[in-house]
Design an enzyme around this catalytic site. Structure first.
Site, PDB file in Angstrom:
ATOM      1  N   ARG A  78      -6.205  -2.404   1.919  1.00 42.80           N
ATOM      2  CA  ARG A  78      -7.249  -2.984   2.754  1.00 42.80           C
ATOM      3  C   ARG A  78      -7.548  -4.403   2.316  1.00 42.80           C
ATOM      4  O   ARG A  78      -7.522  -4.699   1.126  1.00 42.80           O
ATOM      5  CB  ARG A  78      -8.555  -2.182   2.631  1.00 42.80           C
ATOM      6  N   SER A 146      -5.263   0.435  -8.117  1.00 41.60           N
ATOM      7  CA  SER A 146      -5.493   1.786  -8.645  1.00 41.60           C
ATOM      8  C   SER A 146      -4.234   2.399  -9.248  1.00 41.60           C
ATOM      9  O   SER A 146      -3.788   3.481  -8.856  1.00 41.60           O
ATOM     10  CB  SER A 146      -6.067   2.677  -7.548  1.00 41.60           C
ATOM     11  N   ASP A 199     -11.136   1.237  -9.003  1.00 43.54           N
ATOM     12  CA  ASP A 199     -12.158   1.686  -8.040  1.00 43.54           C
ATOM     13  C   ASP A 199     -13.439   2.182  -8.724  1.00 43.54           C
ATOM     14  O   ASP A 199     -14.528   2.051  -8.172  1.00 43.54           O
ATOM     15  CB  ASP A 199     -11.593   2.773  -7.114  1.00 43.54           C
TER      16      ASP A 199
END
Length: 459
Positions: A78, A146, A199
């Site tokens: 994203r 991540s 995250d």
């Protein structure tokens, strides 16, 4: 009735093996705290990595300006653009677009993958419209990555290994920020990576932005992890000058915690032995959303093989790993229809177990309850371990302490969430627990990354 007796024995044994009374949870919290201390003393000193994030400033709510975030953690990534407008207006505007990564790029080479990502950033910058915000300064980006990295500063980290569906060999051992920075320059994108985060650290930042008393960020979703604010002077392995703020965010990687005081069943042991990472991520395998359905499936398979409770059932589905997912468990656990119709439907549709009696359905709902209760209580014990490590919610501590939690398990599974909250009160005591709050905090990996870029902005 013989069938029911044999099945009831399996459930009784499960209940006993999963039992997590307060005394046991206190031991878990103490073991978590001890592992945290060991991990802060020296690299490799503990089962939990206690990674120094190099994030020493968290957002305050006063940040202003336009910031970008890139969230790369799976088959999609994203790009976010966030307009921050200070204390009054907060997040004035946020735009986000999701891009799926073509499969061939997930096993190609690093420059192709990062080139593809940089082109998406380029088109996002082109969409800014007529903005003269950046005439004299560079755009800044928070990068949530991540995958396991060895971080060396706020904006650099070498890739230890790929996980999930990625296998780009020439990126391993390289600095992922440098790779992205090079790719952006090639695309003519004038942007500086202000921070590389994961995250969980992002969840802590997003929580702090909205509430200055947030001290811990936790992910309780498919996987599980926790990050928290530590005093920089309490990190013996930290080398170099202590940050001006005096604080340092630590990414615990608590999923890899394990201890002899954890309530582990035969089902957990079998699940672990057959997993892709046997002996690793033991705590995560007991508490996270990826595994709860699988533990329940294993219990049901044992009942089917030791009794005739489910009648003549074709066990093909029942023997399929991960066929029961946590949303299925949650739906059965929350079933309040008088005849437990949802339990019946889930058993029939997922496992081909049809025509169950009400007693059988009640038993299945109880198995869901036992497994989820253990999970929620252990997660609460982990949080208490962190609170105690930083001297919060202990006698004499008057400060308010807020835990920011993200993840579908916490957000969508009400029984799990309520059990976690009740367990915190039980472990901390009525009085201390009044100063502790738990808050759902979404999009740490997107908004959180943009906020950390803002908090660490060069401008």
């Amino acid at each position: 009735m013989v069938a029911a007796a044999a099945a009831e024995r399996v459930v009784a044994e499960l209940r006993e093996a999963c039992a997590a009374p307060a005394a046991r949870l206190d031991e878990v919290a103490a073991a978590m705290e001890a592992e945290m201390r060991a991990g802060l003393r020296e690299e490799g000193g503990s089962k939990i990595k206690m990674i120094i994030s190099y994030v020493d400033n968290l957002p305050t709510g006063n940040e202003e300006g336009l910031f970008y975030a890139l969230d790369l953690g799976g088959t999609n990534f994203r790009v976010l653009r966030v307009q921050l407008a200070g204390r009054e207006k907060r997040v004035a505007k946020r735009e986000s677009k999701e891009v799926s990564i073509p499969p061939h790029l997930m096993s190609g080479n690093a420059s192709e993958l990062f080139g593809f990502i940089a082109s998406a950033l380029a088109s996002s910058v082109a969409d800014e419209g007529r903005s003269n915000l950046f005439e004299d300064k560079q755009r800044e980006l928070g990068f949530t990555f991540s995958f396991p990295v060895r971080q060396t500063s706020i904006a650099s980290g070498t890739l230890i290994k790929w996980t999930k569906a990625f296998s780009i060999d020439d990126a391993v051992g390289e600095d992922v920020v440098a790779e992205l920075q090079t790719a952006m320059e090639k695309q003519g994108v004038d942007m500086h990576v202000a921070a590389l985060i994961n995250d969980t650290v992002g969840t802590l930042a997003a929580g702090r932005y909205n509430d200055e008393d947030v001290v811990i960020g936790v992910i309780l979703g498919t996987g599980s992890n926790a990050a928290y604010v530590e005093e920089a002077s309490a990190i013996p392995k930290f080398e170099g000058e202590l940050p001006k703020s005096g604080n340092m965010v630590i990414n615990t990687e608590w999923g890899n915690f394990s201890s002899s005081c954890l309530p582990i069943t035969e089902y957990d042991q079998a699940l672990d032995e057959e997993s892709l990472n046997p002996g690793e991520q033991i705590f995560e395998k007991l508490i996270s959303g990826m595994y709860l359905g699988e533990i329940v499936r294993r219990v049901l398979l044992k009942i089917a093989s030791q009794s005739t409770l489910f009648g003549k059932v074709n066990q093909t589905k029942l023997k399929t790993r991960f066929i029961l997912r946590t949303p299925d468990i949650s739906a059965m656990h929350h079933d309040d229809t008088p005849d437990l119709r949802i339990v019946a439907d889930k058993l029939a549709e997922n496992l081909k177990i049809k025509d169950t009696s009400l007693e059988t359905r009640k038993m299945v709902a109880e198995i869901c309850d036992i497994v989820t209760t253990r999970s929620a209580r252990l997660a609460a014990a982990g949080i208490v371990g962190i609170l105690r490590k930083i001297g919060r919610a202990v006698p004499g501590d008057e400060r308010r302490s807020v835990v920011a939690i993200d993840g579908g398990l916490f957000e969508h599974y009400a029984e799990f969430r309520q059990c976690l909250e009740r367990t915190l009160v039980e472990l901390l005591g009525e009085e201390a627990s009044r100063s502790v709050a738990v808050k759902l905090t979404k999009d740490g990996s997107g908004l959180g990354a943009a906020l950390i870029a803002a908090a660490h902005s060069q401008h």
